[in-house]
Design a protein around this motif. Structure first.
Motif, short mmCIF file in Angstrom:
data_model
loop_
_atom_site.label_atom_id
_atom_site.label_comp_id
_atom_site.label_asym_id
_atom_site.label_seq_id
_atom_site.Cartn_x
_atom_site.Cartn_y
_atom_site.Cartn_z
N TYR A 105 -1.97 -11.92 -2.37
CA TYR A 105 -1.99 -11.05 -3.54
C TYR A 105 -1.17 -11.63 -4.67
O TYR A 105 -1.54 -11.57 -5.84
N GLN A 136 1.12 -1.59 -14.03
CA GLN A 136 1.80 -1.89 -12.78
C GLN A 136 3.29 -2.01 -13.08
O GLN A 136 3.88 -3.09 -13.03
N PHE A 144 0.59 -5.35 -4.16
CA PHE A 144 0.41 -4.87 -2.79
C PHE A 144 0.60 -3.36 -2.74
O PHE A 144 1.50 -2.81 -3.36
N GLY A 145 -0.27 -2.67 -2.01
CA GLY A 145 -0.13 -1.22 -1.87
C GLY A 145 -1.10 -0.43 -2.74
O GLY A 145 -1.31 0.75 -2.49
N THR A 146 -1.70 -1.07 -3.74
CA THR A 146 -2.69 -0.36 -4.54
C THR A 146 -4.03 -0.38 -3.81
O THR A 146 -4.34 -1.32 -3.07
N SER A 147 -4.82 0.64 -4.04
CA SER A 147 -6.09 0.76 -3.31
C SER A 147 -7.05 -0.37 -3.64
O SER A 147 -7.89 -0.75 -2.81
#
Length: 267
Positions: free
Chosen positions: A74, A87, A109-112
Protein backbone atom coordinates in the motif's frame (compact mmCIF):
# COMPACT_ATOMS: atom_id res chain seq x y z
CA UNK A 1 0.90 6.95 25.08
CA UNK A 2 1.86 9.02 28.12
CA UNK A 3 1.73 5.92 30.27
CA UNK A 4 3.24 3.45 27.77
CA UNK A 5 6.68 4.47 26.51
CA UNK A 6 7.05 1.52 24.14
CA UNK A 7 3.71 2.26 22.50
CA UNK A 8 4.64 5.92 22.08
CA UNK A 9 8.03 5.00 20.55
CA UNK A 10 6.28 2.70 18.07
CA UNK A 11 3.88 5.47 17.01
CA UNK A 12 6.64 8.09 16.75
CA UNK A 13 8.82 5.70 14.76
CA UNK A 14 6.03 4.96 12.30
CA UNK A 15 5.12 8.62 11.79
CA UNK A 16 8.78 9.56 11.30
CA UNK A 17 9.23 6.75 8.77
CA UNK A 18 6.23 7.99 6.78
CA UNK A 19 7.69 11.52 6.78
CA UNK A 20 11.22 10.40 5.84
CA UNK A 21 9.92 8.32 2.93
CA UNK A 22 7.71 11.16 1.71
CA UNK A 23 4.55 9.14 2.29
CA UNK A 24 2.98 11.81 4.48
CA UNK A 25 3.19 15.60 4.34
CA UNK A 26 2.36 18.45 6.70
CA UNK A 27 -0.65 20.53 5.78
CA UNK A 28 -1.52 23.98 7.07
CA UNK A 29 -5.11 24.32 5.91
CA UNK A 30 -7.98 22.51 7.50
CA UNK A 31 -9.70 19.94 5.30
CA UNK A 32 -13.09 21.13 4.07
CA UNK A 33 -15.89 18.96 5.39
CA UNK A 34 -18.62 20.55 3.29
CA UNK A 35 -20.46 17.98 1.24
CA UNK A 36 -18.27 15.16 2.55
CA UNK A 37 -20.40 13.84 5.41
CA UNK A 38 -20.79 10.55 3.56
CA UNK A 39 -17.15 10.29 2.54
CA UNK A 40 -16.69 7.14 4.61
CA UNK A 41 -19.44 5.46 2.64
CA UNK A 42 -18.27 6.74 -0.72
CA UNK A 43 -14.87 5.01 -0.49
CA UNK A 44 -16.39 1.63 0.29
CA UNK A 45 -15.68 -0.38 -2.85
CA UNK A 46 -17.19 -3.71 -3.79
CA UNK A 47 -14.53 -5.66 -5.61
CA UNK A 48 -13.72 -9.23 -6.53
CA UNK A 49 -10.26 -10.72 -6.19
CA UNK A 50 -8.99 -14.03 -7.49
CA UNK A 51 -10.80 -16.94 -5.84
CA UNK A 52 -9.10 -17.88 -2.55
CA UNK A 53 -9.62 -21.62 -2.85
CA UNK A 54 -8.64 -21.55 -6.52
CA UNK A 55 -5.27 -19.99 -5.70
CA UNK A 56 -4.48 -22.73 -3.17
CA UNK A 57 -5.58 -25.56 -5.47
CA UNK A 58 -3.76 -24.21 -8.53
CA UNK A 59 -0.63 -23.59 -6.47
CA UNK A 60 -0.47 -27.14 -5.15
CA UNK A 61 -1.13 -28.54 -8.59
CA UNK A 62 2.45 -27.51 -9.40
CA UNK A 63 5.45 -29.67 -8.49
CA UNK A 64 7.85 -26.89 -7.49
CA UNK A 65 6.47 -23.79 -5.83
CA UNK A 66 7.44 -20.56 -4.13
CA UNK A 67 5.58 -18.02 -2.07
CA UNK A 68 6.42 -14.40 -1.35
CA UNK A 69 4.68 -11.13 -0.58
CA UNK A 70 4.99 -7.54 -1.73
CA UNK A 71 6.76 -5.46 0.90
CA UNK A 72 4.59 -2.61 2.20
CA UNK A 73 2.49 -2.72 -0.96
CA UNK A 74 0.00 0.00 0.00
CA UNK A 75 2.75 2.43 0.95
CA UNK A 76 4.43 2.01 -2.44
CA UNK A 77 1.38 3.37 -4.29
CA UNK A 78 1.03 7.15 -4.55
CA UNK A 79 -2.38 8.78 -4.86
CA UNK A 80 -3.25 12.17 -6.41
CA UNK A 81 -2.68 15.17 -4.10
CA UNK A 82 -6.36 16.14 -4.27
CA UNK A 83 -7.36 12.72 -2.91
CA UNK A 84 -4.63 12.76 -0.27
CA UNK A 85 -6.38 15.71 1.37
CA UNK A 86 -9.08 13.31 2.59
CA UNK A 87 -6.53 11.07 4.28
CA UNK A 88 -5.72 13.29 7.23
CA UNK A 89 -3.78 12.27 10.31
CA UNK A 90 -3.95 14.31 13.51
CA UNK A 91 -0.70 13.98 15.44
CA UNK A 92 0.53 15.25 18.80
CA UNK A 93 3.65 13.40 20.03
CA UNK A 94 4.09 15.50 23.17
CA UNK A 95 1.97 16.96 25.95
CA UNK A 96 1.17 20.29 24.28
CA UNK A 97 -2.32 21.18 23.15
CA UNK A 98 -1.23 21.79 19.55
CA UNK A 99 -2.23 19.05 17.12
CA UNK A 100 -0.41 18.90 13.79
CA UNK A 101 -2.31 17.84 10.68
CA UNK A 102 -0.82 15.65 7.97
CA UNK A 103 -2.05 14.16 4.69
CA UNK A 104 -1.11 10.60 3.78
CA UNK A 105 0.07 10.59 0.15
CA UNK A 106 -0.07 6.82 -0.41
CA UNK A 107 -2.83 4.25 -0.26
CA UNK A 108 -3.91 4.19 3.36
CA UNK A 109 -4.14 0.87 5.15
CA UNK A 110 -7.54 0.31 6.77
CA UNK A 111 -9.67 2.11 4.20
CA UNK A 112 -12.26 0.01 2.41
CA UNK A 113 -10.87 0.91 -1.00
CA UNK A 114 -7.23 0.02 -0.22
CA UNK A 115 -7.28 -3.64 -1.43
CA UNK A 116 -9.05 -2.66 -4.64
CA UNK A 117 -6.63 0.19 -5.37
CA UNK A 118 -3.61 -2.03 -4.71
CA UNK A 119 -4.83 -4.86 -6.95
CA UNK A 120 -5.88 -2.39 -9.66
CA UNK A 121 -2.37 -0.94 -9.68
CA UNK A 122 -0.88 -4.45 -9.86
CA UNK A 123 -3.05 -5.37 -12.83
CA UNK A 124 -2.18 -2.11 -14.57
CA UNK A 125 1.52 -2.77 -14.02
CA UNK A 126 1.07 -6.27 -15.46
CA UNK A 127 -0.64 -4.88 -18.57
CA UNK A 128 2.07 -2.26 -19.12
CA UNK A 129 4.94 -4.72 -18.67
CA UNK A 130 3.33 -7.84 -20.17
CA UNK A 131 5.44 -7.89 -23.33
CA UNK A 132 8.62 -7.93 -21.30
CA UNK A 133 7.39 -10.23 -18.53
CA UNK A 134 4.75 -12.44 -20.15
CA UNK A 135 4.80 -15.22 -17.54
CA UNK A 136 4.46 -12.70 -14.71
CA UNK A 137 1.22 -11.45 -16.27
CA UNK A 138 -0.54 -14.72 -15.47
CA UNK A 139 0.93 -14.74 -11.96
CA UNK A 140 -0.40 -11.27 -11.15
CA UNK A 141 -3.84 -12.01 -12.61
CA UNK A 142 -4.38 -15.52 -11.24
CA UNK A 143 -1.81 -16.37 -8.58
CA UNK A 144 -1.90 -13.32 -6.33
CA UNK A 145 -4.17 -12.63 -3.37
CA UNK A 146 -3.80 -9.00 -2.20
CA UNK A 147 -0.04 -8.89 -1.39
CA UNK A 148 0.62 -12.66 -1.38
CA UNK A 149 2.04 -14.33 -4.47
CA UNK A 150 1.91 -18.13 -4.79
CA UNK A 151 3.34 -19.55 -8.00
CA UNK A 152 5.67 -22.18 -9.40
CA UNK A 153 6.16 -24.64 -12.24
CA UNK A 154 6.52 -28.30 -13.18
CA UNK A 155 10.31 -28.10 -13.34
CA UNK A 156 12.91 -26.25 -11.30
CA UNK A 157 14.11 -24.38 -14.38
CA UNK A 158 10.58 -23.24 -15.24
CA UNK A 159 9.91 -22.16 -11.66
CA UNK A 160 13.16 -20.20 -11.54
CA UNK A 161 12.21 -18.42 -14.74
CA UNK A 162 8.75 -17.56 -13.41
CA UNK A 163 10.30 -16.29 -10.18
CA UNK A 164 12.71 -14.00 -12.04
CA UNK A 165 9.91 -12.71 -14.27
CA UNK A 166 7.81 -11.79 -11.23
CA UNK A 167 10.77 -10.07 -9.55
CA UNK A 168 11.53 -8.11 -12.72
CA UNK A 169 7.97 -6.98 -13.34
CA UNK A 170 7.33 -5.80 -9.78
CA UNK A 171 10.71 -4.14 -9.51
CA UNK A 172 9.88 -2.12 -12.63
CA UNK A 173 7.03 -0.66 -10.57
CA UNK A 174 9.30 -0.08 -7.53
CA UNK A 175 7.78 -3.01 -5.61
CA UNK A 176 10.09 -5.36 -3.71
CA UNK A 177 9.34 -8.94 -2.66
CA UNK A 178 10.09 -10.36 0.78
CA UNK A 179 9.37 -13.41 2.97
CA UNK A 180 10.37 -15.91 0.29
CA UNK A 181 9.82 -19.62 0.84
CA UNK A 182 9.89 -22.67 -1.42
CA UNK A 183 9.73 -26.45 -1.37
CA UNK A 184 13.00 -26.41 -3.32
CA UNK A 185 16.09 -24.95 -1.55
CA UNK A 186 17.74 -24.26 -4.93
CA UNK A 187 15.07 -21.67 -5.75
CA UNK A 188 16.14 -19.61 -2.74
CA UNK A 189 19.88 -19.62 -3.40
CA UNK A 190 19.93 -16.15 -4.98
CA UNK A 191 17.50 -14.69 -2.43
CA UNK A 192 19.22 -12.92 0.50
CA UNK A 193 18.67 -14.70 3.79
CA UNK A 194 17.09 -11.60 5.31
CA UNK A 195 14.48 -11.60 2.53
CA UNK A 196 13.34 -15.15 3.27
CA UNK A 197 10.53 -16.06 5.61
CA UNK A 198 13.08 -17.11 8.23
CA UNK A 199 16.78 -17.98 8.32
CA UNK A 200 15.90 -21.61 9.09
CA UNK A 201 14.19 -21.96 5.75
CA UNK A 202 17.57 -22.07 4.05
CA UNK A 203 17.90 -25.65 5.27
CA UNK A 204 14.15 -26.30 5.22
CA UNK A 205 13.99 -27.36 8.84
CA UNK A 206 11.04 -29.61 9.59
CA UNK A 207 9.72 -27.38 12.37
CA UNK A 208 9.53 -24.33 10.13
CA UNK A 209 5.91 -23.72 9.23
CA UNK A 210 4.75 -20.70 7.26
CA UNK A 211 1.29 -19.24 7.38
CA UNK A 212 -0.17 -19.20 3.87
CA UNK A 213 -3.44 -17.26 3.46
CA UNK A 214 -4.64 -18.43 6.87
CA UNK A 215 -3.24 -21.97 6.56
CA UNK A 216 0.09 -23.34 7.66
CA UNK A 217 2.53 -24.74 5.11
CA UNK A 218 5.67 -26.70 5.89
CA UNK A 219 8.08 -26.30 2.93
CA UNK A 220 10.29 -29.28 3.77
CA UNK A 221 7.45 -31.81 3.91
CA UNK A 222 5.48 -29.73 1.40
CA UNK A 223 2.29 -30.19 3.36
CA UNK A 224 -0.40 -28.06 4.93
CA UNK A 225 -0.96 -28.11 8.66
CA UNK A 226 -3.47 -26.83 11.15
CA UNK A 227 -2.65 -25.41 14.57
CA UNK A 228 -5.02 -26.66 17.23
CA UNK A 229 -5.07 -25.05 20.66
CA UNK A 230 -6.52 -27.74 22.86
CA UNK A 231 -8.73 -26.50 25.67
CA UNK A 232 -8.58 -28.55 28.90
CA UNK A 233 -11.66 -30.79 29.20
CA UNK A 234 -14.48 -29.29 31.22
CA UNK A 235 -16.94 -31.13 33.40
CA UNK A 236 -19.84 -29.16 31.95
CA UNK A 237 -19.18 -27.93 28.40
CA UNK A 238 -21.54 -25.29 27.05
CA UNK A 239 -22.69 -24.46 23.55
CA UNK A 240 -20.49 -21.38 23.66
CA UNK A 241 -17.32 -23.37 24.46
CA UNK A 242 -18.10 -25.93 21.74
CA UNK A 243 -18.69 -23.19 19.17
CA UNK A 244 -15.46 -21.53 20.28
CA UNK A 245 -13.55 -24.77 19.66
CA UNK A 246 -15.07 -25.13 16.19
CA UNK A 247 -14.26 -21.50 15.29
CA UNK A 248 -10.59 -21.87 16.25
CA UNK A 249 -9.87 -23.93 13.16
CA UNK A 250 -9.63 -21.95 9.93
CA UNK A 251 -10.43 -24.46 7.19
CA UNK A 252 -11.50 -22.69 3.98
CA UNK A 253 -10.94 -25.82 1.88
CA UNK A 254 -13.03 -28.11 4.05
CA UNK A 255 -10.17 -30.55 4.60
CA UNK A 256 -11.11 -31.04 8.25
CA UNK A 257 -14.81 -31.60 7.65
CA UNK A 258 -14.73 -35.27 8.78
CA UNK A 259 -13.39 -34.08 12.13
CA UNK A 260 -15.36 -30.88 12.56
CA UNK A 261 -18.66 -32.55 11.67
CA UNK A 262 -18.50 -34.43 14.97
CA UNK A 263 -18.61 -31.19 16.95
CA UNK A 264 -21.31 -29.79 14.68
CA UNK A 265 -23.46 -32.90 15.13
CA UNK A 266 -23.05 -32.48 18.88
CA UNK A 267 -24.29 -28.91 18.57
Amino acid sequence: MRTDASLKNAYVGTINEYLELGQMERVTSRASKTGNSALGESIIVTYRTTNYEGIILNWRGLKWVFMTDVEKMYRCINIPPDDAQYQRILWNPDTSDYVAEYACTTVMFGTSSAPYLAMRVMKQLAMVECEKYLLALDVINHQMYVDDILSGGDSIAETEYVKNQVIGMLRSGTFELRKWASNCPKLLENIPVEHRESSGLLHMEGNDTIRTLGLYWSPKEDEFRFALHVVPPMSSPTKRTILSAIARLFDPMGWLSPIMITAKILM
